[in-house]
Structures are given as C-alpha cells and as structure tokens.
Design an enzyme around this catalytic site. Structure first.
Site, PDB file in Angstrom:
ATOM      1  N   ASP A   1      51.224  -7.706  66.994  1.00 32.75           N
ATOM      2  CA  ASP A   1      51.359  -7.737  65.857  1.00 32.75           C
ATOM      3  C   ASP A   1      50.616  -9.117  65.561  1.00 32.75           C
ATOM      4  O   ASP A   1      50.465  -9.563  64.896  1.00 32.75           O
ATOM      5  CB  ASP A   1      53.102  -8.482  66.107  1.00 32.75           C
ATOM      6  CG  ASP A   1      53.486  -8.105  65.452  1.00 32.75           C
ATOM      7  OD1 ASP A   1      53.633  -6.484  65.276  1.00 32.75           O
ATOM      8  OD2 ASP A   1      55.078  -7.866  65.819  1.00 32.75           O
TER       9      ASP A   1
ATOM     10  N   ASP B   1      58.849   2.083  65.149  1.00 37.66           N
ATOM     11  CA  ASP B   1      59.345   0.521  65.923  1.00 37.66           C
ATOM     12  C   ASP B   1      60.690   0.602  66.249  1.00 37.66           C
ATOM     13  O   ASP B   1      61.102   1.419  66.941  1.00 37.66           O
ATOM     14  CB  ASP B   1      59.423   0.096  64.773  1.00 37.66           C
ATOM     15  CG  ASP B   1      58.578  -1.922  64.802  1.00 37.66           C
ATOM     16  OD1 ASP B   1      58.718  -2.241  65.939  1.00 37.66           O
ATOM     17  OD2 ASP B   1      58.579  -1.896  63.871  1.00 37.66           O
TER      18      ASP B   1
HETATM   19  C1  GLA Z   1      57.725  -5.393  63.940  1.00 38.99           C
HETATM   20  C2  GLA Z   1      56.343  -4.628  64.082  1.00 38.99           C
HETATM   21  C3  GLA Z   1      55.596  -4.723  63.074  1.00 38.99           C
HETATM   22  C4  GLA Z   1      56.120  -4.825  61.632  1.00 38.99           C
HETATM   23  C5  GLA Z   1      58.046  -5.905  61.253  1.00 38.99           C
HETATM   24  C6  GLA Z   1      58.235  -4.353  60.553  1.00 38.99           C
HETATM   25  O1  GLA Z   1      57.952  -6.670  64.074  1.00 38.99           O
HETATM   26  O2  GLA Z   1      55.503  -5.146  65.062  1.00 38.99           O
HETATM   27  O3  GLA Z   1      53.854  -4.710  62.506  1.00 38.99           O
HETATM   28  O4  GLA Z   1      55.896  -3.487  61.399  1.00 38.99           O
HETATM   29  O5  GLA Z   1      58.280  -5.156  62.579  1.00 38.99           O
HETATM   30  O6  GLA Z   1      59.942  -5.646  60.107  1.00 38.99           O
END
Ligand code: GLA
Length: 690
Positions: free
Chosen positions: A499, A435
């Site tokens: 997301d 990420d």
């Molecule tokens: C980001 C990612 C999510 C999740 C969160 C965890 O927002 O896009 O899918 O993994 O971080 O903190």
C-alpha cells in the site's frame, strides 16, 4: 537402479533409494555430471542423512516431517517403500520421481512427488492417506531438502503493512529458525523465500538454497541443523490442532513446495523461480494501470472519475481500475462489504457510463472486490450472521471493521460466485483487484480450525470465476502485499506489492519482493507528490523511475496534477512501454554495490539491458563507487546510453552525455564512473549490444 538423478540448468538432485526406507536426497546443488548416481552410491556416509520425510525411526531427532497420531494408539511411523520409485527423467531437462510407501501398523500410506523443471527449480509435495479404520489426526506434513554444512547463513524476510519484505540475516548454527504464519493469509510478515547460503552470500555471489511454500494460508518455513551436523530446509502448510483429521481412506496433500539452488547468489536463485512462473503461466503484455484508490478513496463522483480517466488516457495509461467504494452502503470502511451490488445512490444507472467512457478512451476497465469479507453493517451480515467465519455466537474481534466469511460453506461460495460472475459479465470486466484486508482470527468451520478449508475455497472461487471468464485478469491484493505467494500466483496475474507508494520505501520493498515475484507480476504505481502513508515528498522522476521496473501504474489524482507533471508522467509511461518487452521478460539483476546510500539494479536480456543507479540518501564518499553492471555477456560490446529525463541537480560523468561503446567485461568489472546525484534520484542506464 538404486538412485534417481534429476538435473537441469546446472542443478542436480540425487535421490538414493538403496535402503528399504524412504529415499534420501544425497545432493541438491551443482550439477555432478553423468555419473552422479553411482558415484554417490559408492560414497555412503557413516551417519546417513535424513530421508525425504524424516522422523525418529530414521535417526532424525529434529522436527519431524510428518506429525500426527491416534490418541491412545500411537505408532511412530516407519515407512517401507513400495518397490522402486517411478521416475521419468531426461539428463539436463529435469523430470519427475514418485515414491510410494506405507506403514501398515501405523495405518498410513505416503506418496511423495519431486519434479524438476528445465530451470532447475524443484517442486515437491507429499500426500498421506489413512488406511486404518480409526481417525488419524494430522498435525503437520512438510517437504524438505538437506543442506550441506557450508550453508552457514540464513536470510529471511519480514515486514508489516506498508513496509513488506524487510530482510534479516543471521548465522545458521545448531537449532531451528522458523518463519510461521497463523494469520489465515500469507501475511505482511511472510518470508516468501527462506534462503540458506555460504557465508556472506549476495545477489551475485555465494552458493544459496531457497524454499517457498506455494500456499496462501497458514504456513511454516524453517531451517534446522541438528547436533549430528545434518541440516534441512523445509516448508509446508501450518496446521492447527484438529484442523485435519483423516478418516479411513481419506488423504491430505501438501501444497507444492518450491526449492531452488544457485552457485552464483540470489539473482540466479530468484531468476530461476521467475522463469518457472513465466513458463507455467505466460501473460500477455501488462497494460499500464491507473488505480483510483489514492485519487478518490470513497468519494466516487462520475464527473471527477471521468476527468481522471481522460487524464489517464492522455498520459498513455491503458487500464482504469475503480477501487473500493462503488457498492451498496460503502461510503467508508465501516459498512457495505458483502453487498456486491452497485450502489444506485452513488451510481444511478450503474457503472455503465463510467465503464463506457473508459472504454471509449481505449482503456480496459477493472473493479475492486473483497469477496471473502463482510462488514457487520451490511445487508449480508444482517441476513446471514451465521455466514461469518468463527464459532457460532462468539465471532472473533473485528479488524478494519470487518469479519471473514466462511467460504467453505457451499451457500457462501455460491453467493459470491453468483455476484462476481454477474458483475464481471454485466460490465465485461477485464480486471479484478481482489483484496483481503484482515488477518483471520479464531477461524472455525464445522467445529474445527478453518484456514485450510478457507484457503482451498478461495482458490476454488477464483478458479471457477476464471473458468467462466478466461480473459479476466486478477490482482492479488491483501492490504498491499499480504497475499503474495506462488499458490495465489498460480491463479492470479499480479500482486499489489504494497500500500506504500513511497518510492524510497518501494525501492527496498520491490527489490526484496522481487526475489520471488517477477517484475511483470508486481504492481508498482506512481503515487502523489507527497506519499499518502509516509507523508514524504519525492520528485516525480524518482517516483516514476521506481515504478517503471514493475507492472507500472499510477495511483495519483491526475486531475489535481499540473500540466507539466502530466506531461512528464507521459514521458515516463512511454519509456516504460518502450522498455516493457525487456523489463517483463528479462533477468532481474542487482549489483552487490558497496555504498549503502545507493542501489544498482536492472533487467538484462540477450543484447539489451536497462539499469537504475538509485541514490537513496546523501552519499558520504565524494567520488562514489563505480557503477558495475551485472549480467552482461563479458565478450560482447555494448553501447551505453541514458534514457529518460535526466535527474535534476545531477553532476554526470562524460559517459552519460554521449553514447559510448564498451566491452561487457569492462562494464561488469571496472564499471562506469559514478554520477553525483541528489538523494532520491535515479539515473537510468541502457545498454545495447552492438
Ligand atoms: C486495501 C488495499 C488498497 C485499497 C483499499 C481499499 O488497503 O491494499 O490498495 O484497495 O484496501 O479499501
């Protein structure tokens, strides 16, 4: 020979190198036959088009391809080529050309490379070298192809967190339309592909040209038409002032810039790019994935997560990914980033019990990391405040409570590599969700703007980890889809598309992300009944039929689902697995369907195709427009069936009730009578050659 022709898959590029200056792309578009080179040479235009890297010395008064200089000693650049370009080309199979040039007075050398693959995709890059003693400050270096006047319309994409890849269109007149990123990552709003085309182009029609810079840092994509009438489609890295200063003998190389052309619209344009990526990095079958984020968030509990794994395995899921929250101090998003040690208070004895349980169920095990980031509330930040990317003593503002680490510092790189390498080894990780959850503000490395070095360092870190663990797969996530580009996809296996798991929004996000990213590289998950971000409640059938067309997964607490829901999910997953060989290798097609309340999209391969008729909102026309199925062989006969659970409350025409055999041309041109579906439902249509 004073021209080079690269041709493949009905596309050709003619490079004219009759002059002493840089060669000119005389044509990038439809194949022109075996005599393309000499024919165009005999048709020299009165006002020559701009060369490969255009500047004022070439009569180009638009954005220069090369920008930079030496304070107090400025020489406008005029290139002289070093003899004939080196070319290796096989008609119809692509090839490569390398052009070398110099300007002795300006003290610069240039190497330009153009490569066409067997799918007609052109990749280009420039390397510039400072040959003088004094420093040369490079402000920009982009790759471009010319566009004809009939490319009169532009399409690009924008977006935000949880709503990536929103299309925007405009007429392409005189002037510049630029899509740039200074976010230090690709960006939620990144266009991905910038497309110019003939007026009204669509998925299935129109002549289109697309450009994409394979780069995950600052970037520019632009189309420019000058008053002379010439137009360029260009892209490259966006450099901040002082980011690149070349000492004597030092070079800067652009990222690869992708160009594609199609005479038949966006599907073919995107399909060529998909083919390119698939050939460059073939992937094994994509395991159906469960990601724990929306099922557990930071609330890690062995009992809950093992029950979740049990339910996942029972539904047919093949990979279990433990998301954020497993490492030291990470009970919420205000602490812990940087401390990549399993939190013993939450996970006494480490992750072995969970990982063992997951593997015992026959699933792969994956783990979330955000290596480039650090929370001020972490042991790492307390021990090494100087590792934060920014000007010492004045760190940038926080985003999601976090700073970026200065990855180009060898000690930062070494720390992260050691942590990742150790954990991948200790848990034999199959998968990392990698990420990157903030825009990078005010990056400074060694006193100069830092994104260029940061991006290269991130690539190096991923490359080295993969070298040590060749079977490891990596997902590129960046608060959803903010790092989805061909630079990262050259070294990772999929992107987290968004997301948002809201299937209505996902229909659009996936459709437009899918212009650049093939379906097997797009993470598409079935979310909870009511979406966690938009709050919208949607039927399981609609959520599942939306996720089915990508790299399918689940992002839902299955321990809280009913048995009926879990059984239905298992049916959809089984269907995905049956269709997976087609979905993940075939051609993505989208009909130019006239009714804005519905979409028609699918994937076709020779002899087999699957389509979705997607009712997004309530339809105005009672009868509905016929469902025309693109991408079939017009001369072949196909059996039409409806796989998967039928949508609830639908009125279905007779063809949906029993298998029917029809010619491809009828399916494509006349189409199937439309079903009447409730909003937020999907009817799948499977078509098999008989
Ligand atoms: C980001 C990612 C999510 C999740 C969160 C965890 O927002 O896009 O899918 O993994 O971080 O903190």
């Amino acid at each position: 020979m004073s021209h080079t022709v690269l041709s493949a898959a009905g596309t050709c590029l003619v490079l004219d190198h009759t002059g002493p200056g840089l060669p000119v792309v005389r044509h990038f578009g439809a194949a022109l036959g075996p005599d393309a080179g000499p024919a165009l040479e005999s048709l020299t235009p009165l006002v020559p088009p701009p060369p490969l890297l255009a500047g004022q010395g070439d009569g180009w008064f638009g954005r220069p391809g090369l920008a930079g200089g030496r304070p107090g000693d400025h020489w406008p650049v005029r290139w002289t080529v070093d003899g004939e370009p080196a070319a290796e080309a096989e008609p119809g199979r692509g090839g490569r050309v390398t052009v070398t040039a110099a300007d002795e007075r300006a003290g610069l050398r240039l190497v330009s490379e153009l490569v066409m693959d067997p799918h007609g995709v052109l990749t280009a890059r420039h390397t510039v070298t400072n040959t003088h003693a004094g420093p040369y400050r490079l402000d920009g270096l982009t790759c471009a192809v010319p566009l004809p006047a009939r490319a009169a319309e532009l399409l690009d994409l924008t977006g935000r967190w949880a709503l990536e890849k929103v299309p925007q269109r405009r007429a392409f007149g005189h002037g510049t339309w630029a899509r740039e990123s200074r976010r230090g990552r690709t960006g939620h709003d990144a266009t991905g592909l910038l497309v110019a085309g003939t007026t009204g182009f669509g998925f299935r029609h129109g002549e289109v040209w697309g450009v994409h810079a394979a780069w995950s840092g600052g970037h520019t994509h632009h189309a420019e038409r000058v008053a002379e009438g010439h137009a360029l489609l260009a892209a490259g890295e966006l450099l901040e002032p002082g980011e690149i200063t070349l000492g004597e003998g030092e070079s800067y190389r652009t990222p690869w810039v992708y160009f594609a052309w199609s005479g038949t619209g966006l599907d073919d344009l995107g399909g060529r790019l998909h083919d390119h990526l698939r050939a460059a990095r073939p992937l094994p079958a994509r395991p159906v994935t469960l990601n724990t984020w929306e099922a557990a968030y930071f609330d890690h509990d062995l009992g809950h997560l093992t029950r979740l794994a049990d339910q996942a395995a029972a539904a047919g899921i093949e990979r279990f990914v433990l998301d954020d929250g497993w490492f030291r101090g990470r009970r919420h998003d205000r602490a812990g980033l940087g401390d990549w040690y399993v939190d013993e208070t939450v996970w006494p004895g480490g992750l072995h019990r969970l990982a063992g349980h997951v593997r015992g169920l026959g699933m792969e095990f994956g783990l979330w990391f955000e290596p480039e980031m650090v929370n001020p509330d972490s042991d790492l930040a307390r021990a090494h405040p100087d590792w934060i990317l920014g000007r010492d003593g004045r760190p940038p503002g926080l985003q999601r409570n976090q700073h970026t680490l200065d990855l180009a510092r060898p000690e930062v790189h070494a720390y992260l590599l050691e942590r990742l390498d150790t954990l991948v080894g200790e848990y034999a990780l199959d998968y990392i969700k990698w990420d990157h959850n903030r825009d990078i503000a005010e990056p400074v490395h060694d006193g100069v703007p830092g994104v260029h070095r940061q991006t290269l360092a991130a690539y190096r870190l991923i490359d080295e980890l993969r070298r040590r663990h060749p079977a490891l797969e990596i997902e590129s996530c960046s608060s959803g889809g903010a790092r989805a580009d061909y630079g990262i996809l050259a070294r990772t296996d999929r992107v987290w598309t968004s997301d948002s798991n809201d299937a209505i929004d996902r229909q659009a996000i996936q459709r437009w992300t899918g212009l650049l990213v093939p379906p097997e590289r797009m993470g598409c998950h079935v979310g909870a009944p009511a979406d966690h971000i938009t709050g919208r409640a949607l039927p399981l059938a609609f959520r599942a039929a939306t996720a089915l067309f990508g790299h399918m997964g689940v992002e839902w607490d299955l321990t809280a689902a009913t048995q009926e829901e879990r059984d239905e999910l298992a049916v959809w997953i089984a269907l995905h697995k049956r269709l997976r060989p087609l979905l993940h290798t075939g051609r993505v097609v989208r009909a130019d369907h006239p009714d804005p309340s519905a979409l028609v999209h699918g994937v076709t391969a020779s002899g087999h195709a699957v389509y979705a008729y997607v009712q997004l909102t309530s339809r105005v026309a009672a009868a509905g427009d016929p469902v025309r199925l693109p991408g079939l062989d017009p001369a072949a006969r196909y059996e039409v069936t409806v796989p998967g659970p039928l949508p609830e409350g639908a009125a279905l025409p007779r063809w949906a009730a029993a298998p029917l055999r029809l010619p491809g041309v009828v399916l494509a041109e006349a189409g199937l009578p439309a079903p009447a579906l409730r909003p937020a439902s999907v009817l799948l249509i499977e078509v098999t050659r008989v």
